[in-house]
Each structure stands twice: as C-alpha cells, then as structure tokens.
Scaffold this motif. Sequence first.
Motif, PDB file in Angstrom:
ATOM      1  N   UNK A   1      37.899 144.609 110.114  1.00  0.00           N
ATOM      2  CA  UNK A   1      36.910 144.180 110.780  1.00  0.00           C
ATOM      3  C   UNK A   1      36.490 145.352 112.020  1.00  0.00           C
ATOM      4  N   UNK A   2      37.664 145.884 112.707  1.00  0.00           N
ATOM      5  CA  UNK A   2      37.566 147.069 113.414  1.00  0.00           C
ATOM      6  C   UNK A   2      36.642 148.351 112.735  1.00  0.00           C
ATOM      7  N   UNK A   3      37.195 148.585 111.556  1.00  0.00           N
ATOM      8  CA  UNK A   3      36.612 149.559 110.902  1.00  0.00           C
ATOM      9  C   UNK A   3      34.790 149.405 110.632  1.00  0.00           C
ATOM     10  N   UNK A   4      34.694 148.349 110.185  1.00  0.00           N
ATOM     11  CA  UNK A   4      33.159 147.991 110.117  1.00  0.00           C
ATOM     12  C   UNK A   4      32.533 148.085 111.355  1.00  0.00           C
ATOM     13  N   UNK A   5      32.919 147.727 112.366  1.00  0.00           N
ATOM     14  CA  UNK A   5      32.639 148.004 113.659  1.00  0.00           C
ATOM     15  C   UNK A   5      32.194 149.539 113.973  1.00  0.00           C
ATOM     16  N   UNK A   6      33.329 150.149 113.819  1.00  0.00           N
ATOM     17  CA  UNK A   6      32.982 151.811 113.632  1.00  0.00           C
ATOM     18  C   UNK A   6      31.779 152.088 112.798  1.00  0.00           C
TER      19      UNK A   6
ATOM     20  N   UNK B   1      40.031 142.445 123.702  1.00  0.00           N
ATOM     21  CA  UNK B   1      39.063 142.871 122.803  1.00  0.00           C
ATOM     22  C   UNK B   1      38.833 141.831 121.406  1.00  0.00           C
ATOM     23  N   UNK B   2      39.918 140.886 121.366  1.00  0.00           N
ATOM     24  CA  UNK B   2      39.779 139.865 120.356  1.00  0.00           C
ATOM     25  C   UNK B   2      39.726 138.470 120.748  1.00  0.00           C
ATOM     26  N   UNK B   3      39.470 137.550 120.007  1.00  0.00           N
ATOM     27  CA  UNK B   3      39.732 136.209 120.282  1.00  0.00           C
ATOM     28  C   UNK B   3      40.687 135.788 119.244  1.00  0.00           C
ATOM     29  N   UNK B   4      42.005 135.460 119.768  1.00  0.00           N
ATOM     30  CA  UNK B   4      43.089 135.092 118.626  1.00  0.00           C
ATOM     31  C   UNK B   4      43.604 133.706 119.113  1.00  0.00           C
TER      32      UNK B   4
ATOM     33  N   UNK C   1      41.948 149.308 121.711  1.00  0.00           N
ATOM     34  CA  UNK C   1      41.564 147.814 121.891  1.00  0.00           C
ATOM     35  C   UNK C   1      42.851 147.224 122.011  1.00  0.00           C
ATOM     36  N   UNK C   2      42.552 146.351 122.798  1.00  0.00           N
ATOM     37  CA  UNK C   2      43.756 145.550 123.437  1.00  0.00           C
ATOM     38  C   UNK C   2      43.450 143.771 122.508  1.00  0.00           C
TER      39      UNK C   2
ATOM     40  N   UNK D   1      38.689 136.934 115.896  1.00  0.00           N
ATOM     41  CA  UNK D   1      37.520 137.266 116.054  1.00  0.00           C
ATOM     42  C   UNK D   1      37.422 138.623 116.679  1.00  0.00           C
ATOM     43  N   UNK D   2      36.996 139.729 116.171  1.00  0.00           N
ATOM     44  CA  UNK D   2      37.040 140.794 116.987  1.00  0.00           C
ATOM     45  C   UNK D   2      35.590 140.793 117.980  1.00  0.00           C
ATOM     46  N   UNK D   3      35.830 140.855 119.246  1.00  0.00           N
ATOM     47  CA  UNK D   3      34.921 140.861 120.312  1.00  0.00           C
ATOM     48  C   UNK D   3      35.047 142.200 121.137  1.00  0.00           C
ATOM     49  N   UNK D   4      34.831 143.196 120.975  1.00  0.00           N
ATOM     50  CA  UNK D   4      35.155 144.195 121.875  1.00  0.00           C
ATOM     51  C   UNK D   4      34.582 144.274 123.159  1.00  0.00           C
TER      52      UNK D   4
END
Length: 194
Positions: free
Chosen positions: A19-24, A149-152, A144-145, A160-163
Amino acid sequence: MTRIAVIVGSTRPGRRAEMVAHWVKESAATRTDAVVELVDLADFDLPLLDEPVPALFGDYRHEHTLRWAKTIASYDGFVFVTPEYNHSYPAAVKNAIDYLFAEWNDKAAGFVSYGTSGGIRAVEHLRLTLAEVRVAGVRSQVSLSLFNDFVITDPTQPGIFSPAEHQEASLATMLDEVITWAGALKPLREAVAA
C-alpha cells in the motif's frame, strides 16, 4: 523518458509495503519527467541466491535470474519501499540485490521506509549495500511511523495507510532527487552500453 521502479521491498503476507508503494506510484503519476512503475519482489519468487557464478561476471544461468536482470536493467532509478526488520531491511531485498551487478550500476535510488522508528535504520543498511553495486542513494528520504502514518488496530493486519500531510512534500523532494540523479548518471550508463 526516465524510468523509475518503485520496488515493493517485502514479500511477507499481510505486508504494508504494497500500500505504501501504491501511494508512491500514485503521487508520482502527475509527473511529466518520469515514468514510475511498481516492481513487486513477490512477483519474482526469487529463491535464495542460487547462481553458481558471482553476479559481477553477469553469467546468469537461471530463468528467474534472467527475468529479474531484464526487469532491473530496464530502469534508470529506483525507489525502495522497505520496512525495518530487526534493525535492518528484509532479507528478500538483500537477496534480490545480490542476484545482479551490472543491471544496478550507475543508477539512482531513493527510499521510503516504515517502522516503529520510521525505518531509518533499514535505509542506513540499504544505502551501504546499494553503494557496493554502484547505485547512488539520494539524500532525502521518506520515513513513515507505524504510530503516526498508519491506523493499526490489529498488529497481525496491515491496517490503513494514512500518511501525515508533510509526507507528500518529503516524497516529492525525494522523487525530484532520484529523477535528477538518474539523469545525471545517464552518460555513465550510455558509455557502458556503447
């Protein structure tokens, strides 16, 4: 056109790297100075390094190595998306790097890392390894922390990735550097190809 690969640096089930790679990739989609594509290590299914000849000689014997070499050779630069595992980067990334040599040479790399400490220690180790295969790591990076930067809610799930808002600017700066350095190194790549 400069070609940049966003390397998904985890093959673990339930990984956050995808999901981080897709954000990039999505953040880079509006750029007109580069083509940015995903390269997922999980798609290559590389076994632990099994080539009989060191990569320095380029005498690849296995189909999986030839496929990996062709993929990496087609790019001018890279963005490594990596988690931090035990104070370093994942073994799958090290294995993928070790398979090749010339295909990495004279290219640029940027880094997007994540972990409890932002993945910064993973990137420090990754920079050293990439220097040995003649990849120039750019200064700027995105850290990213897992806390910010994530909701876990369940640590066994990616969450959920939420930068945070400032991460977009950090990513843009890092991409600018990777693309600029990839262009600056182009004459070296062309001299080898000639």
